[in-house]
Design a protein around this motif. Structure first.
Motif, PDB file in Angstrom:
ATOM      1  N   LEU A 117      52.837  41.993  46.202  1.00  0.00           N
ATOM      2  CA  LEU A 117      53.269  41.894  47.598  1.00  0.00           C
ATOM      3  C   LEU A 117      52.576  42.940  48.463  1.00  0.00           C
ATOM      4  O   LEU A 117      52.212  42.672  49.610  1.00  0.00           O
ATOM      5  CB  LEU A 117      54.782  42.051  47.683  1.00  0.00           C
ATOM      6  N   ARG A 118      52.385  44.152  47.912  1.00  0.00           N
ATOM      7  CA  ARG A 118      51.700  45.201  48.648  1.00  0.00           C
ATOM      8  C   ARG A 118      50.256  44.782  48.935  1.00  0.00           C
ATOM      9  O   ARG A 118      49.735  45.004  50.036  1.00  0.00           O
ATOM     10  CB  ARG A 118      51.724  46.497  47.838  1.00  0.00           C
ATOM     11  N   PHE A 119      49.619  44.176  47.958  1.00  0.00           N
ATOM     12  CA  PHE A 119      48.254  43.682  48.137  1.00  0.00           C
ATOM     13  C   PHE A 119      48.213  42.613  49.229  1.00  0.00           C
ATOM     14  O   PHE A 119      47.349  42.647  50.116  1.00  0.00           O
ATOM     15  CB  PHE A 119      47.734  43.135  46.815  1.00  0.00           C
ATOM     16  N   LEU A 120      49.151  41.679  49.184  1.00  0.00           N
ATOM     17  CA  LEU A 120      49.184  40.615  50.187  1.00  0.00           C
ATOM     18  C   LEU A 120      49.441  41.178  51.585  1.00  0.00           C
ATOM     19  O   LEU A 120      48.872  40.704  52.575  1.00  0.00           O
ATOM     20  CB  LEU A 120      50.255  39.590  49.824  1.00  0.00           C
ATOM     21  N   ALA A 121      50.294  42.197  51.657  1.00  0.00           N
ATOM     22  CA  ALA A 121      50.554  42.825  52.953  1.00  0.00           C
ATOM     23  C   ALA A 121      49.272  43.448  53.512  1.00  0.00           C
ATOM     24  O   ALA A 121      48.987  43.351  54.711  1.00  0.00           O
ATOM     25  CB  ALA A 121      51.649  43.879  52.810  1.00  0.00           C
ATOM     26  N   ASP A 122      48.493  44.089  52.643  1.00  0.00           N
ATOM     27  CA  ASP A 122      47.221  44.674  53.075  1.00  0.00           C
ATOM     28  C   ASP A 122      46.257  43.586  53.555  1.00  0.00           C
ATOM     29  O   ASP A 122      45.575  43.742  54.568  1.00  0.00           O
ATOM     30  CB  ASP A 122      46.579  45.465  51.936  1.00  0.00           C
ATOM     31  N   VAL A 123      46.208  42.492  52.798  1.00  0.00           N
ATOM     32  CA  VAL A 123      45.287  41.409  53.144  1.00  0.00           C
ATOM     33  C   VAL A 123      45.613  40.830  54.516  1.00  0.00           C
ATOM     34  O   VAL A 123      44.721  40.580  55.342  1.00  0.00           O
ATOM     35  CB  VAL A 123      45.347  40.297  52.072  1.00  0.00           C
ATOM     36  N   TYR A 124      46.904  40.644  54.782  1.00  0.00           N
ATOM     37  CA  TYR A 124      47.301  39.978  56.021  1.00  0.00           C
ATOM     38  C   TYR A 124      47.715  40.957  57.121  1.00  0.00           C
ATOM     39  O   TYR A 124      48.342  40.565  58.105  1.00  0.00           O
ATOM     40  CB  TYR A 124      48.398  38.961  55.726  1.00  0.00           C
ATOM     41  N   SER A 169      42.504  42.975  43.343  1.00  0.00           N
ATOM     42  CA  SER A 169      43.734  42.503  42.698  1.00  0.00           C
ATOM     43  C   SER A 169      43.702  41.028  42.334  1.00  0.00           C
ATOM     44  O   SER A 169      44.718  40.442  41.993  1.00  0.00           O
ATOM     45  CB  SER A 169      44.940  42.785  43.607  1.00  0.00           C
ATOM     46  N   ILE A 170      42.525  40.429  42.418  1.00  0.00           N
ATOM     47  CA  ILE A 170      42.343  39.042  41.993  1.00  0.00           C
ATOM     48  C   ILE A 170      41.161  38.991  41.032  1.00  0.00           C
ATOM     49  O   ILE A 170      40.141  39.621  41.270  1.00  0.00           O
ATOM     50  CB  ILE A 170      42.100  38.118  43.202  1.00  0.00           C
ATOM     51  N   VAL A 171      41.313  38.249  39.945  1.00  0.00           N
ATOM     52  CA  VAL A 171      40.261  38.123  38.942  1.00  0.00           C
ATOM     53  C   VAL A 171      40.052  36.648  38.628  1.00  0.00           C
ATOM     54  O   VAL A 171      40.830  35.787  39.062  1.00  0.00           O
ATOM     55  CB  VAL A 171      40.625  38.888  37.650  1.00  0.00           C
ATOM     56  N   LEU A 172      39.016  36.364  37.860  1.00  0.00           N
ATOM     57  CA  LEU A 172      38.775  35.014  37.359  1.00  0.00           C
ATOM     58  C   LEU A 172      39.282  34.917  35.931  1.00  0.00           C
ATOM     59  O   LEU A 172      39.011  35.798  35.120  1.00  0.00           O
ATOM     60  CB  LEU A 172      37.283  34.686  37.392  1.00  0.00           C
ATOM     61  N   PHE A 194      40.902  31.551  40.061  1.00  0.00           N
ATOM     62  CA  PHE A 194      41.367  32.828  40.576  1.00  0.00           C
ATOM     63  C   PHE A 194      42.831  33.045  40.201  1.00  0.00           C
ATOM     64  O   PHE A 194      43.642  32.117  40.281  1.00  0.00           O
ATOM     65  CB  PHE A 194      41.219  32.879  42.099  1.00  0.00           C
ATOM     66  N   GLU A 195      43.143  34.275  39.790  1.00  0.00           N
ATOM     67  CA  GLU A 195      44.529  34.624  39.518  1.00  0.00           C
ATOM     68  C   GLU A 195      44.751  36.097  39.847  1.00  0.00           C
ATOM     69  O   GLU A 195      43.824  36.909  39.813  1.00  0.00           O
ATOM     70  CB  GLU A 195      44.902  34.340  38.064  1.00  0.00           C
ATOM     71  N   PHE A 196      45.996  36.421  40.202  1.00  0.00           N
ATOM     72  CA  PHE A 196      46.341  37.806  40.485  1.00  0.00           C
ATOM     73  C   PHE A 196      46.386  38.599  39.183  1.00  0.00           C
ATOM     74  O   PHE A 196      46.851  38.092  38.161  1.00  0.00           O
ATOM     75  CB  PHE A 196      47.703  37.894  41.182  1.00  0.00           C
ATOM     76  N   ASN A 197      45.918  39.842  39.224  1.00  0.00           N
ATOM     77  CA  ASN A 197      46.079  40.712  38.051  1.00  0.00           C
ATOM     78  C   ASN A 197      47.131  41.782  38.309  1.00  0.00           C
ATOM     79  O   ASN A 197      47.200  42.774  37.595  1.00  0.00           O
ATOM     80  CB  ASN A 197      44.748  41.338  37.636  1.00  0.00           C
ATOM     81  N   VAL A 198      47.931  41.571  39.352  1.00  0.00           N
ATOM     82  CA  VAL A 198      49.088  42.416  39.636  1.00  0.00           C
ATOM     83  C   VAL A 198      50.289  41.508  39.849  1.00  0.00           C
ATOM     84  O   VAL A 198      50.139  40.327  40.175  1.00  0.00           O
ATOM     85  CB  VAL A 198      48.863  43.297  40.890  1.00  0.00           C
ATOM     86  N   THR A 199      51.465  42.054  39.674  1.00  0.00           N
ATOM     87  CA  THR A 199      52.681  41.266  39.829  1.00  0.00           C
ATOM     88  C   THR A 199      53.704  42.046  40.644  1.00  0.00           C
ATOM     89  O   THR A 199      53.525  43.233  40.930  1.00  0.00           O
ATOM     90  CB  THR A 199      53.297  40.922  38.457  1.00  0.00           C
ATOM     91  N   GLY A 200      54.790  41.369  40.986  1.00  0.00           N
ATOM     92  CA  GLY A 200      55.912  42.039  41.639  1.00  0.00           C
ATOM     93  C   GLY A 200      55.533  42.687  42.956  1.00  0.00           C
ATOM     94  O   GLY A 200      54.786  42.149  43.778  1.00  0.00           O
ATOM     95  N   ASN A 201      56.043  43.909  43.158  1.00  0.00           N
ATOM     96  CA  ASN A 201      55.806  44.636  44.402  1.00  0.00           C
ATOM     97  C   ASN A 201      54.335  44.965  44.611  1.00  0.00           C
ATOM     98  O   ASN A 201      53.855  45.051  45.747  1.00  0.00           O
ATOM     99  CB  ASN A 201      56.634  45.920  44.435  1.00  0.00           C
ATOM    100  N   SER A 202      53.603  45.168  43.505  1.00  0.00           N
ATOM    101  CA  SER A 202      52.177  45.476  43.628  1.00  0.00           C
ATOM    102  C   SER A 202      51.429  44.286  44.235  1.00  0.00           C
ATOM    103  O   SER A 202      50.535  44.455  45.072  1.00  0.00           O
ATOM    104  CB  SER A 202      51.589  45.822  42.261  1.00  0.00           C
TER     105      SER A 202
END
Length: 952
Positions: free
Chosen positions: A142-149, A123-126, A132-140
């Motif tokens: 946040l869901r990615f960040l929840a998985d990461v942490y 969910s992160i691209v160049l 680096f930037e996210f290629n998802v927004t909103g709840n998607s």
């Protein structure tokens, strides 16, 4: 003597030494017996008992079903392929991360040196700036960040975790997986994430490590590193297998798409399931797992449960290291079912090519050999020209040439020359920007257009980078207004004011002294600006615009760049002409566009996009759904090609966007059929009512005008109103719809217009199975809404349902893209058909009046004369910006006497509706086989009649 012997023997055997030896001998015998029992008699039993045997059920993915068009032409299928995988066979300990990372680093080298790509389902691209930037927004996101942490719910995220930048997330994960180096090798020091790695390589290794970590509880499951790799990669990996622990080649299937660019928006593509997708899919089918490949968009996503198939299984026994020691109970998978679409492959490809050729023709007709075009208050949106220097700049701006290659060792003469000009310009501009910020402090309004762009760009970056916290900025502040609206102060004044108001986040600057004064903070911001611009891709690209306008780079240089980088190929005759200076750069570029050597999508100049939807008026089937430009979904389906995906995201023509189903604009005069229906059905007009057009509608305080003003149409009935697209006729209809007694109420008029817009299906999505934007029925100004203005906003597919309803005199279908489904053996499972949403019950006399008006619209178009089939239609022009051309729309059906198909066409920023009408004419010509296909699909720019008019 015997007694002496006996006594001696007794003493011997009772001596401590003998007893000890006997005991030891006995123990040795017992030990030997026990070892014999353990290793020989019961050796196999105890070996099995010693080994940790964990029983696991392993799933076997099913082959995905095929997708066909209505005639059985294959559109999507599976192909046997090889994938490079890695299994976690590494022993736990302090050196594990380093060992895995080293293996992956060497593995990626092997993969990429053979032209293959590492899968990127992260969910992160160049971006273009190598950031680096996210290629998802909103709840998607946040869901990615929840998985990461490590949180099960996004609600558990801490504030500092929610607000992490993409770079901070990458650094955190790199620390976790040991991707980097210690500050001082061999000495206990702090770990520096990504040290020793490029951003690109760090992200690729991180993607694989993250996916491996997701499988950490199932070590016997491989993680895919690269899909659908070449035979050379397979050979190289196998040759180096002894040094690549856990790496193997696995047979798999790759999803393939036929003529992908034409159908990418309809078919979509497949990819690894996300957490959000998995949660939704498991509600329907609990067999979905975290490693499954699913449809990510389009038909692939809409028909996921049909295409997916049934997984197989086998029982796997693994030891305590995760190694497989036994398999059993193998159950084969069952292939997914096949989907047949309503679309016609050949028709869709023809319509796509017609749009591309026609866009090229419009561009060629609008390009002029001038440097700039100045917009004025009197400029007409239908007469905007394209300066040739905009074409030259587009070569850099939309990455037609690779500007990074200019500085390589393999750069050719013109590349090196242009790069030197760029270096000089870059140094000059950066020095001037520093001088402007520190010394000159020129008010924005007094800057040149060039430096206005630089200052606006810098300000935007300060906001986006969080240096100036936009949440703290007071939008009503006088200084803020002086900078943003009045433009009477310099950027320096604004930044210093932002510092004084504590709008600046000092923590993002390299300031050691926590008590730094405002001047020191400002100086650090200036340093930050210069450093950021030095690596800012948008800024670097923009410099080429001014290098062109200043004459430091010529049109000839641009053409030579295209030739040196082999972006275009020309005939030997033209090459000889070009080399001896017999062809101008203007002519060279126009020829490239005319021959589609450079496509409208590559240029990304207005117009560069278009859409067309063709329906069967008697069934509601969609025969063609075209969005231009498309993209190669083969590059997205089998592990996203990160470089290709990044190029798509940065492409100014936005090929990932479905212009047929997602783009909404005002419908323009195509909406006048709704207004006619409302007027007739509400009784405010009859088929015989005559409304006089004098050119201006004087019943409102700010009277709107007819397109023909200062002339007028005179007296018109509803058929004449449609034929002439008379604005005043429909202003009057909108006004009458709002009358309550002698009092006019815009809201009442809007309610009645909305009622009939709903009858034509314009208040809801069209019914097709893929993603579509919600339509917008106007909620302001009934008079202007009656001619398709106000806040009316519809997709092309929505207009297609509308004109389908008109064509068949009142049957409004929920359109469909699905014809039928079959199993893998061709046995019919379900036969789909469009459902009827509603019917518009209207007297036939009213329909006749509307149909006749639409027929006369087309009869008045000279380019429809002698077509070979009678057509009825309605043009529409919608203005979105005074500085850009109008949107061009056309809806129609044919044959007029007994309709078979309906078509809606939109060319965004296409100048005049005449162009959309002519493009549609070519599609009709193809469908009804009125001309040889090769004459229609020529592969060169389609010459269109200008016909610029405000008559719609």
């Amino acid at each position: 003597m015997f007694e002496n012997i006996k006594e001696g023997f007794v003493k011997f055997i009772t001596s401590r030494a003998v007893i000890v030896c006997f005991v030891l001998f006995s123990l040795a015998c017992i030990l030997v017996y026990r070892l014999f029992s353990l290793q020989v008699i019961n050796g196999e039993y105890y070996l099995d008992s010693f080994k940790l045997r964990i029983k696991k059920e392993k799933t076997i993915p099913a082959a995905r079903g095929n997708i066909y068009d209505r005639n059985g032409n294959l559109l999507a299928y599976n192909e046997l392929a090889n994938s490079v995988t890695i299994e976690d066979v590494y022993k736990s300990g302090s050196g594990k991360n380093a060992a895995i990372n080293e293996t992956l680093n060497r593995l990626i080298d092997i993969i990429e040196q053979n032209g293959d790509n590492v899968d990127h389902d992260f969910s992160i691209v160049l971006n273009d700036n190598n950031e680096f930037e996210f290629n998802v927004t909103g709840n998607s996101q946040l869901r990615f960040l929840a998985d990461v942490y490590g949180h099960t719910s996004i609600n558990d995220l801490k504030y500092e975790e929610k607000t992490k930048t993409a770079e901070e997330v990458v650094n955190d994960l790199c620390k976790t997986f040991g991707i980097g180096e210690y500050e001082t090798p061999g000495v206990s020091s702090s770990f520096v994430p990504r040290k020793g790695y490029t951003n690109d390589r760090a992200l690729k290794i991180l993607t694989v490590r993250y996916n491996m970590n997701a499988n950490s509880f199932q070590k016997y499951i491989d993680t895919t590193v690269a899909s659908d790799v070449s035979d050379q990669t397979v050979a190289d990996v196998m040759e180096n297998a002894y040094t690549l622990d856990g790496v193997s080649i696995e047979e798999s299937t790759a999803r393939k798409y036929v003529d992908s660019v034409y159908f990418s928006q309809v078919l979509g593509y497949t990819g690894k399931v996300s957490e959000d997708e998995l949660a939704e899919l498991q509600k329907v089918d609990s067999s979905y797992g975290i490693n499954d490949i699913v449809g990510k968009s389009g038909i692939e996503q809409a028909m996921e449960s049909t295409l997916q198939g049934t997984k197989g299984s086998e029982t796997v026994y693994v030891d305590n290291t995760g190694q497989v020691i036994e398999t059993s109970n193998y159950v084969d998978s069952v292939a997914g079912n096949d989907v047949y679409l309503t679309i016609d492959k050949d028709l869709t490809e023809a319509c796509y090519n017609i749009i591309e050729q026609s866009l090229a023709g419009i561009l060629v007709s609008k390009i002029q050999n001038v440097k700039t075009y100045t917009y004025t208050e009197t400029s007409s949106s239908s007469n905007i020209v394209i300066p040739i220097y905009d074409v030259y700049y587009a070569v850099f701006d939309n990455d037609i040439v690779d500007i990074n290659h200019f500085s390589s060792d393999k750069a050719k003469d013109t590349e090196s020359k242009v790069y030197q000009s760029y270096l000089d310009k870059n140094a000059s501009v950066l020095a001037e920007i520093r001088n402007e910020l520190l010394e000159k402090k020129t008010p924005y309004e007094s800057l040149s257009k060039e430096y206005q762009w630089y200052m606006s760009h810098i300000a935007a970056n300060l906001y986006s980078d969080g240096i100036i916290n936009s949440a703290l900025v007071d939008k009503q502040d006088a200084t803020y207004i002086a900078w943003t609206t009045d433009e009477v102060i310099s950027l320096t004044e604004y930044i210093k004011y932002a510092i004084a108001m504590n709008w600046v986040d000092v923590s993002k600057l390299s300031i050691d002294n926590q008590y730094a004064d405002s001047e020191e903070i400002f100086n650090q911001i200036v340093n930050y600006i210069i450093d950021e611009l030095s690596a800012d891709y948008d800024f670097q690209t923009r410099l080429y615009k001014y290098l062109l306008l200043d004459g430091n780079i010529s049109g000839t240089d641009v053409c030579n760049l295209l030739l040196e980088q082999q972006v275009v190929e020309i005939t030997e005759e033209e090459k000889a002409l070009w080399n001896r200076g017999g062809e101008s750069s203007y002519t060279f570029m126009v020829n490239r566009i005319s021959n589609l050597d450079i496509t409208p999508a590559q240029l990304a100049l207005d117009p560069c996009t278009g859409s067309m939807v063709v329906t069967d008026v008697n069934t509601g089937d969609v025969l063609a759904l075209v969005s231009y430009p498309g993209y190669d979904n083969n590059m997205m389906a089998n592990g996203v090609d990160a470089e290709y995906y990044a190029k798509l995201r940065s492409d100014n023509s936005n090929p990932l966007y479905n212009y047929a189903t997602q783009q909404k604009t005002a419908p323009g005069s195509t909406f006048k059929i709704v207004s006619s229906t409302a007027g007739l059905m509400e009784g405010v007009i009859t088929t015989d009512s005559v409304i006089y057009c004098g050119g201006i509608f004087e019943k409102l305080d700010h009277p709107p005008k007819c397109w023909i003003y200062p002339r007028g149409h005179g007296g018109l009935n509803v058929t004449g109103g449609i034929r002439n697209s008379c604005n005043l006729f429909f202003y009057e209809v909108g006004y009458r719809l709002g009358l309550v007694g002698n009092s006019y109420s815009s809201d009442i008029g809007l309610q009645k217009l909305a009622k009939y817009a709903d009858m034509y299906g314009l208040s809801e999505k069209s019914g097709i199975e893929i993603a579509e934007s919600e339509p917008q029925v106007s909620d302001e100004d009934a008079v202007r809404s009656a001619i398709g203005q106000g806040t009316n906003s519809y997709t092309t597919v929505g207009l297609a349902r509308y004109v389908t309803t008109v064509a068949n005199s009142g049957t409004c279908y929920n359109l469909t893209l699905i014809d039928k489904t079959t199993d893998s053996n061709g046995n019919l499972l379900e036969d789909y058909s469009s459902s009827v949403r509603n019917t518009v019950d209207m007297p036939q006399a009213y329909w006749n009046a509307i149909h006749l008006g639409m027929r006369q619209v087309v009869q008045d178009k000279s380019y429809y004369a002698n077509l070979g089939v009678s057509v009825a239609g309605k043009t529409g022009t919608a203005q979105e910006s005074k500085n850009r051309p109008n949107h061009s729309l056309f809806i129609c059906y044919a044959p007029y006497e007994q309709p078979e198909i309906a078509i809606a066409t939109r060319i965004a920023y296409g100048y005049t509706s005449s162009y959309a009408a002519q493009i549609t004419k070519e599609a009709l010509t193809y469908y009804f086989e009125l001309k040889d296909t090769d004459d229609i699909i020529s592969g060169t720019a389609q010459t269109l009649q200008d016909g610029a008019t405000n008559a719609d």
